[in-house]
Structure formats: C-alpha cells, structure tokens
Design a protein around this motif. Structure first.
Motif, mmCIF file in Angstrom:
data_model
loop_
_atom_site.group_PDB
_atom_site.id
_atom_site.type_symbol
_atom_site.label_atom_id
_atom_site.label_comp_id
_atom_site.label_asym_id
_atom_site.label_seq_id
_atom_site.Cartn_x
_atom_site.Cartn_y
_atom_site.Cartn_z
ATOM 1 N N PRO A 18 82.988 -26.327 -8.492
ATOM 2 C CA PRO A 18 82.102 -27.002 -7.543
ATOM 3 C C PRO A 18 82.367 -28.496 -7.467
ATOM 4 C CG PRO A 18 80.892 -25.448 -8.895
ATOM 5 C CD PRO A 18 82.266 -25.526 -9.467
ATOM 6 N N THR A 19 82.443 -29.155 -8.640
ATOM 7 C CA THR A 19 82.815 -30.567 -8.722
ATOM 8 C C THR A 19 83.602 -30.764 -10.004
ATOM 9 O OG1 THR A 19 80.773 -31.170 -9.873
ATOM 10 C CG2 THR A 19 80.748 -31.327 -7.467
ATOM 11 N N LYS A 20 84.225 -31.902 -10.121
ATOM 12 C CA LYS A 20 84.997 -32.197 -11.323
ATOM 13 C C LYS A 20 84.105 -32.297 -12.556
ATOM 14 C CE LYS A 20 89.086 -32.438 -9.490
ATOM 15 N NZ LYS A 20 90.130 -31.472 -9.861
ATOM 16 N N SER A 21 82.812 -32.612 -12.361
ATOM 17 C CA SER A 21 81.904 -32.729 -13.501
ATOM 18 C C SER A 21 81.632 -31.395 -14.171
ATOM 19 C CB SER A 21 80.580 -33.369 -13.049
ATOM 20 O OG SER A 21 79.948 -32.556 -12.072
ATOM 21 N N TYR A 22 81.989 -30.279 -13.523
ATOM 22 C CA TYR A 22 81.748 -28.961 -14.098
ATOM 23 C C TYR A 22 82.788 -28.569 -15.139
ATOM 24 C CZ TYR A 22 77.874 -27.430 -11.156
ATOM 25 O OH TYR A 22 76.644 -27.280 -10.582
ATOM 26 N N VAL A 23 83.849 -29.363 -15.295
ATOM 27 C CA VAL A 23 84.912 -28.977 -16.212
ATOM 28 C C VAL A 23 84.400 -28.942 -17.640
ATOM 29 C CG1 VAL A 23 87.188 -29.590 -17.083
ATOM 30 C CG2 VAL A 23 86.649 -29.904 -14.659
ATOM 31 N N ASN A 24 83.666 -29.947 -18.063
ATOM 32 C CA ASN A 24 83.143 -30.041 -19.421
ATOM 33 C C ASN A 24 81.633 -29.870 -19.450
ATOM 34 O OD1 ASN A 24 85.600 -30.538 -20.834
ATOM 35 N ND2 ASN A 24 85.594 -32.612 -20.008
ATOM 36 N N ARG A 25 81.102 -29.017 -18.595
ATOM 37 C CA ARG A 25 79.650 -28.852 -18.499
ATOM 38 C C ARG A 25 79.264 -27.426 -18.821
ATOM 39 N NH1 ARG A 25 75.636 -30.264 -13.394
ATOM 40 N NH2 ARG A 25 74.138 -28.610 -13.795
ATOM 41 N N ILE A 26 78.142 -27.302 -19.534
ATOM 42 C CA ILE A 26 77.566 -26.000 -19.868
ATOM 43 C C ILE A 26 76.171 -25.945 -19.253
ATOM 44 C CG2 ILE A 26 76.717 -24.514 -21.712
ATOM 45 C CD1 ILE A 26 79.430 -26.979 -22.508
ATOM 46 N N ASN A 27 75.897 -24.897 -18.478
ATOM 47 C CA ASN A 27 74.574 -24.691 -17.892
ATOM 48 C C ASN A 27 73.805 -23.688 -18.739
ATOM 49 O OD1 ASN A 27 75.351 -26.383 -15.783
ATOM 50 N ND2 ASN A 27 76.031 -24.685 -14.506
ATOM 51 N N PHE A 28 72.742 -24.161 -19.376
ATOM 52 C CA PHE A 28 71.890 -23.288 -20.193
ATOM 53 C C PHE A 28 70.706 -22.882 -19.323
ATOM 54 C CE2 PHE A 28 68.880 -22.038 -23.418
ATOM 55 C CZ PHE A 28 69.665 -21.483 -24.405
ATOM 56 N N LEU A 29 70.761 -21.681 -18.755
ATOM 57 C CA LEU A 29 69.776 -21.220 -17.783
ATOM 58 C C LEU A 29 68.723 -20.357 -18.469
ATOM 59 C CD1 LEU A 29 72.236 -20.216 -14.908
ATOM 60 C CD2 LEU A 29 71.214 -22.450 -15.395
ATOM 61 N N THR A 30 67.474 -20.668 -18.215
ATOM 62 C CA THR A 30 66.360 -19.946 -18.839
ATOM 63 C C THR A 30 65.444 -19.261 -17.834
ATOM 64 O OG1 THR A 30 65.037 -21.980 -18.857
ATOM 65 C CG2 THR A 30 66.348 -21.487 -20.827
ATOM 66 N N GLY A 31 65.372 -19.744 -16.606
ATOM 67 C CA GLY A 31 64.407 -19.241 -15.641
ATOM 68 C C GLY A 31 64.790 -17.898 -15.066
ATOM 69 N N GLY A 32 63.773 -17.138 -14.669
ATOM 70 C CA GLY A 32 63.971 -15.840 -14.031
ATOM 71 C C GLY A 32 63.213 -15.760 -12.730
ATOM 72 N N ARG A 33 62.891 -14.550 -12.328
ATOM 73 C CA ARG A 33 62.162 -14.347 -11.087
ATOM 74 C C ARG A 33 60.693 -14.694 -11.267
ATOM 75 N NH1 ARG A 33 64.741 -8.372 -10.844
ATOM 76 N NH2 ARG A 33 66.834 -8.913 -10.117
ATOM 77 N N ARG A 34 60.105 -15.193 -10.158
ATOM 78 C CA ARG A 34 58.668 -15.497 -10.113
ATOM 79 C C ARG A 34 58.244 -16.438 -11.230
ATOM 80 N NH1 ARG A 34 59.556 -10.346 -8.576
ATOM 81 N NH2 ARG A 34 59.557 -9.615 -10.719
ATOM 82 N N GLY A 35 59.123 -17.372 -11.631
ATOM 83 C CA GLY A 35 58.780 -18.390 -12.606
ATOM 84 C C GLY A 35 58.729 -17.928 -14.042
ATOM 85 N N SER A 36 59.225 -16.737 -14.340
ATOM 86 C CA SER A 36 59.190 -16.242 -15.721
ATOM 87 C C SER A 36 60.192 -16.997 -16.582
ATOM 88 C CB SER A 36 59.483 -14.740 -15.754
ATOM 89 O OG SER A 36 60.741 -14.464 -15.158
ATOM 90 N N LEU A 37 59.822 -17.215 -17.846
ATOM 91 C CA LEU A 37 60.643 -17.970 -18.799
ATOM 92 C C LEU A 37 60.594 -17.288 -20.157
ATOM 93 C CD1 LEU A 37 59.473 -21.553 -17.835
ATOM 94 C CD2 LEU A 37 61.818 -20.750 -17.640
ATOM 95 N N PRO A 38 61.639 -17.429 -20.963
ATOM 96 C CA PRO A 38 61.573 -16.893 -22.333
ATOM 97 C C PRO A 38 60.718 -17.772 -23.224
ATOM 98 C CG PRO A 38 63.641 -18.026 -22.003
ATOM 99 C CD PRO A 38 62.933 -18.032 -20.669
ATOM 100 N N ASN A 39 60.382 -17.262 -24.395
ATOM 101 C CA ASN A 39 59.632 -18.052 -25.360
ATOM 102 C C ASN A 39 60.422 -19.290 -25.750
ATOM 103 O OD1 ASN A 39 58.661 -18.748 -28.280
ATOM 104 N ND2 ASN A 39 57.079 -17.426 -27.424
ATOM 105 N N LEU A 40 59.722 -20.416 -25.891
ATOM 106 C CA LEU A 40 60.404 -21.677 -26.175
ATOM 107 C C LEU A 40 61.105 -21.655 -27.524
ATOM 108 C CD1 LEU A 40 60.935 -24.512 -25.040
ATOM 109 C CD2 LEU A 40 58.876 -25.286 -26.211
ATOM 110 N N ASP A 41 60.653 -20.836 -28.464
ATOM 111 C CA ASP A 41 61.334 -20.726 -29.753
ATOM 112 C C ASP A 41 62.770 -20.241 -29.580
ATOM 113 O OD1 ASP A 41 59.537 -21.733 -31.531
ATOM 114 O OD2 ASP A 41 58.599 -19.820 -32.004
ATOM 115 N N LEU A 42 62.981 -19.271 -28.701
ATOM 116 C CA LEU A 42 64.335 -18.778 -28.465
ATOM 117 C C LEU A 42 65.211 -19.864 -27.853
ATOM 118 C CD1 LEU A 42 66.436 -16.491 -28.315
ATOM 119 C CD2 LEU A 42 65.475 -15.895 -26.076
ATOM 120 N N VAL A 43 64.669 -20.617 -26.899
ATOM 121 C CA VAL A 43 65.439 -21.672 -26.241
ATOM 122 C C VAL A 43 65.822 -22.755 -27.234
ATOM 123 C CG1 VAL A 43 65.382 -23.403 -24.415
ATOM 124 C CG2 VAL A 43 64.306 -21.174 -24.043
#
Length: 639
Positions: free
Chosen positions: A264-289
């Motif tokens: 997408p851009t050059k900044s994505y070469v050394n970037r990690i996306n840690f995705l937590t969100g799901g459908r309808r605003g659901s999220l995992p427990n913060l302890d796991l994150v």
C-alpha cells in the motif's frame, strides 16, 4: 368583536414568542456537545475519571499471563530443508504433505502415494503430532504429553499456493511444530490450520477469514453451511477427537507476501498491524491483547499499529501544519489520529480475519504482516519471520498456564497504542454529553409545545418510518440473497439502490396522502403558520427522542459507530428550526428548498455513506438507525 380580535392578537404574539424562544435556544444547547468533543480529544493524555494527567496504560489483570516470567528460546533460520522436499511436488496441501515427506525421508521412503494426503498422517519427530487434510485446509493437532487436556488453542497460518509460495514461512512453521511437540509446559491441545485450495484450478480465492469461518464450522462452534468457497464439502465435520476440546483462544497469522509495487505504501515494509476488532464492535479481553503485545518482541525499526490504516496523510495535513512544533503536541497528534483510526477500523469494512471467532465468544486477534519475500534485504525479512514465530510460541506458553476463560480485565476499550488504552467508563461520559443537547431540546419542546402536540401527524410519520426501515431490511434479506454476505451486510448494486429509492418514494407518497387528509381536518381557528409550526415542532421532538433511543444502546455496545453517529446527528436535529415556512414564495424560499433537497440527496445512504465509508455494503446500522433518522430529517425539511 374588539375583545375577540384582541385575544387573537395575544395568541399570535405568544405563538411568535414561543417560536422565537425555541429557535434562539438551539445554539446554546450545543455547549455540552463541544465539551464532549474536547473531552474525547483529551483522551491520549488525560484521564478525567481517574484524575490523572495521563492516559491509562495497558496492564495484565491475570497474574499467570505475565509474559516476563517465562523464557522462550529464540528462533534461528534453518536452511537445511530444501524447497522441493517441503513442497513434495504438490503446492496445495503443503503442511500435511511436508510433514509426511519429512518423516518418510527419515525412514528412507522413496515413493509416496498421493492418496496418503487425505485422512490421518503421521507427525514429525513425535507421535503427539497428527495432521488431517480436511476440504481445503490442513489441520495439525499437537497433544500434550503429560496432561489430559479439555481446552485448546487455534493458530491460523497464512494461505500458501503456487502463486504466493515462500519457503521461509514453511520452514518456520515446521520448526515451531517440532519445538511445540517437545515442550513439557504444553497443557492444551494446539491446532495449526493451514488453508489451501482444494482444487488447483479453482478461480475463487480463499481468504484467511474464510478459513477461520470454515474451521469453526467444521469444529462445530458455529453453524455456517452456506460458504460459497467450499460448497457442500464444508458440511463434513472434523473427526470427533479433533473437536472434543473447548477453544479458548484463536490466533491469526496473516502474513501477506507482497512485492514492493504491491505494498500500500512504503511505510508498510517494516510495519505490523495488530488487529483486535471484530464485527459489531466486539473485542477480545484486554488481558489477551496486553499479553500478546508483550510476547512479540519486534525490533525498534518495526512499527506496530493497532489498526490497518496508513496515517501518513494525517501527519502531513494535520499534525505538521496545525500543531506546534513541540514533542507534547506531536505525540498528541499522532496518538489521537491512531485512536480515531482504531475506531474507524472497528466501524468500517472489511472486518479483521478473526471476526468469526469473536462472534462465537472466542478471544482472538490477528497479526497482519506485509512480508516482502523477494526483497533485497533477505536477512531482514527472515528476522521478521523469526520474531513473529518466537512471539507466537511465547504467547502460547502464557496461555497454557491459565485454564479458564479470560474474565478479569475489560472487553470494551479503545487502543491508542501498544501501551495506552481508553476504557469504557472513560469514553462513556463524553458520548453522553454528545446526546445531552437532544435531551434538553426534548424538555424544552415538551414544556413549550406539549399542548399543541400533533399525535395523529406523528403517528403517520412514525408509521411511514417503520415501514421504510423494515421493508428495506426485509427486502435485502429475502429479495437480494445474492448480495448478502455472512455479516448481514449487503453489497451495493443498482438493484438495491432502485429498491431503496422505491421504498422512499412509497413512504413519502403514503405520508403525503395522510398530510392532505389531516390538513383538510385542521382547526380553522389556527393559522396555516401556527398549524405547520405545531406539526414540525412535534416531529422534531419525536426525532430527538428517536435519536436518543437509538444511540444509547450503541454507546453501551459499539462506541466506534455511536460516537461519529451522535456527533453527526446531534447538531443537525438540534439546529433544525421548527419554523421553516416562508410567508411568500420568493427566490430565497426556492433556493432554500433546493439547498435542502441537495443536502438530503448527499446524506441519502446510497450516495456517500455506503459506497465511501462502508465500502459498498449495507450494515444493520445503515438500514435501521441511519435510514430512519434520514427519513425523519427529510420529513422535517420538506413537509
């Protein structure tokens, strides 16, 4: 006669004063609205609830998950496994085939029957490892050697075929399987799921999210037998001993192999996306994150973000231009942008690959990495894979120490960075402030105009609004099955747009006939201006109440939709004047009507909202909340 004229004159004066008071109070009512916006903007550096001049830091509430009390040996690249041995001449079922070939090589086997891919296949270096090829995915099961487990953890591996084959990922995967099979701390069953195309000539791409959906269906966690990617074969469940444990966590390693041109851009070469969100605003427990973020120890040059957006435009057009050149303000600009991007990631599409697991009540997250396998910096790319698989093993070790569902920490939050978050109790109050002008407006309308409330007119408007909302939802569910995906969201096409436009036309036509009947039966003692004012003020009261009732549940469950929606609709409904009728048909009145119609067309869901914000899909929020409020605004503006 003079006394009657005097009384009518007093009534006209009081009516004009009442209209003037209602319209004059509207700008003042927005004071709580702006306080709520400023409160939200202060989230990265101020916690008003706790009284601290800093944002709350992420923490682990479950002591057994503390990752610093465990040790995991680092990964090092192993070039002893040759690509032709790993692939075994078949680019599809690569994991089971690779494990079988490696074991056969140790035994000195010279030939392998291709039919051995199906069913149970022996493991590598351990009888605890078993692989099962199941309709488009290889499922590797690793059993503990000293426990009889009742819980399991699932790891979804990247999708590899002849188009995006990479040896390094396969080497790291096989090395992790070999290491996990020997670990004595293993107390849960581990499932490693490697997707592949069940037919090499299949033109339908298989995504990571499809794999998660397919595995959970085959495991018996969810009931989704209508997947277009696997056909009727998805109805075949996994063997009973492959699905007898309760899934506690699910980890998705979305390693996407891209060239420099495809990034997408050059900044994505050394970037990690840690995705937590799901459908309808659901999220995992913060302890796991928090536990996972502490387990993955990336190098300093790698940027870890909690969303999938490139925010370089935010830095260029907002932070660098409008903020002072000081460290405090630069950090605030970056973190408030990341918080808004996290909210946008929750609210917009597409959803993260682990979303089906969150829908099933399984704590999960996605580690998204853009891996450039053909980069000139080959050593750096291999180090990135070593860091990912090291962090995954270290995260698994902490999760194996806890034999219960994560429940001590919170499950509704906004992640600003890897170390900061905003809890539900903190952002709840500013969102209530956004709705407070609507509440005050309702009290003013009730106090000033309740005696002239037009019950019949309001009934007809609400009836038309409900007809529009439910007919659109029912029509999209039953009449456009081909445009529906797994999340009750509907792909935009011209048939859907024409159907929604026809429902709008029918609702407005039905309401116009009711309007004509009520106008013919109006009280002759009232002027036309007073009659229209009474109807519109009654409609404004109902619109404000409808907005409140629709946004309060959203605030408690899906803040990423509730905040922008309340910020958008509150000033529109509060500032919409109830005295719209002009006394003469002049050019200014015609321009005013034209401007209203133009704004209503731009605000119509198929115009901008659905194609630009929701990526061409109709969500339940669009069909029920937004469309209902837009129709009420249409009635206020045109009737």
């Amino acid at each position: 006669m003079n006394l009657l004229q005097l009384n009518n004159k007093d009534v006209d004066v009081s009516s004009r004063k009442r209209r003037k008071m209602l319209n004059a109070n509207s700008p003042i009512l927005l004071i709580p609205y702006f306080i709520g916006l400023l409160w939200t903007a202060s989230h990265p550096f101020v916690s008003i609830i706790t009284g601290e001049s800093k944002c709350r830091g992420t923490y682990i509430d479950e002591a057994q998950l503390e990752p610093h009390q465990y040790y995991t040996q680092s990964y090092q690249y192993d070039n002893t496994l040759k690509p032709e041995i790993l692939r075994g001449g078949d680019p599809n079922s690569w994991l089971c085939r690779s494990l079988f070939l490696l074991r056969s090589k140790d035994r000195g086997a010279s030939s392998i029957n291709s039919s051995d891919k199906a069913g149970y296949i022996g493991g590598i270096h351990s009888s605890a490892v078993t692989c099962y090829a199941h309709n488009g995915m290889d499922v590797v099961r690793i059993l503990p050697s000293h426990y009889r487990p009742t819980e399991s953890i699932v790891i979804i591996l990247p999708f590899l075929n002849e188009h995006n084959y990479d040896k390094d990922i396969q080497v790291s995967t096989i090395r992790m399987i070999d290491r996990l099979a020997k670990e004595r701390w293993l107390a849960k069953v581990l499932y490693l799921v490697a997707p592949y195309s069940s037919h090499s000539s299949s033109a339908i791409p298989i995504s990571i999210q499809d794999t998660v959906q397919h595995f959970l269906t085959s495991y018996g966690v969810i009931n989704d037998f209508d997947s277009p990617h696997f056909g009727d074969q998805i109805k075949a469940m996994l063997p009973l001993d492959f699905r007898s444990q309760l899934i506690r966590q699910l980890l998705v390693l979305d390693i996407q192999m891209k060239n420099d041109v495809e990034l997408p851009t050059k900044s994505y070469v050394n970037r990690i996306n840690f995705l937590t969100g799901g459908r309808r605003g659901s999220l995992p427990n913060l302890d796991l994150v928090t536990h996972a973020l502490a387990s993955y120890k990336f190098r300093h040059e790698r940027e870890v973000k909690m969303h999938r957006f490139d925010m370089s435009w935010w830095k260029q057009h907002f932070s660098d231009k409008f903020l002072p050149n000081e460290t405090f303000w630069k950090r605030w600009g970056e973190e408030i942008g990341d918080m808004l991007a996290f909210m946008a990631d929750l609210a917009t599409l597409p959803h993260a690959p682990h979303s089906p697991a969150l829908d099933a009540g399984i704590d999960s997250f996605t580690m998204q990495v853009f891996y450039n396998a053909k980069s000139s910096k080959e050593k750096s790319s291999r180090l990135l894979l070593d860091e990912i698989f090291y962090g995954t093993e270290h995260c698994l070790r902490g999760l194996n120490a806890l034999h219960e569902r994560l429940h001590h920490n919170i499950s509704q939050y906004l992640l600003i960075s890897t170390e900061k978050f905003v809890s539900h109790g903190e952002y709840l109050i500013p969102n209530i402030l956004l709705l407070l002008p609507l509440v005050i407006k309702c009290f003013i309308l009730i106090n000033c105009d309740l005696k002239q409330f037009q019950f019949r007119w309001v009934f007809h408007v609400l009836r038309s609004t409900c007809f529009l909302s439910f007919s659109v939802c029912f029509g999209l569910v039953c009449g456009f099955k081909g445009a529906k995906n797994a999340d009750f969201e509907f792909v935009v096409n011209w048939q859907v747009i024409i159907f929604i436009a026809s429902m709008y036309f029918l609702s407005i036509t039905w309401l116009s006939k009711s309007n004509a009947i009520l106008s013919a039966k109006k009280d002759n003692s009232k002027t036309n201006q007073d009659f229209h004012f009474a109807r519109l003020s009654s409609l404004q009261l109902v619109s404000c109440l409808t907005s409140i009732y629709m946004h309060v549940p959203l605030i408690l469950s899906h803040i990423s939709i509730a905040f922008p929606s309340a910020a958008f609709w509150t000033p529109i409904l509060v500032l919409s004047s109830a005295d719209y009728r002009a006394t003469s048909e002049n050019i200014y009145h015609k321009l005013q009507i034209f401007a209203k119609i133009l704004c209503l067309i731009l605000l119509w869901p198929p115009s901008v909202l659905v194609p630009c914000i929701f990526h061409g899909q109709y969500t339940p929020y669009t069909c029920i909340v937004y469309m209902s409020l837009h129709f009420l605004l249409t009635v206020i503006s045109l009737f």
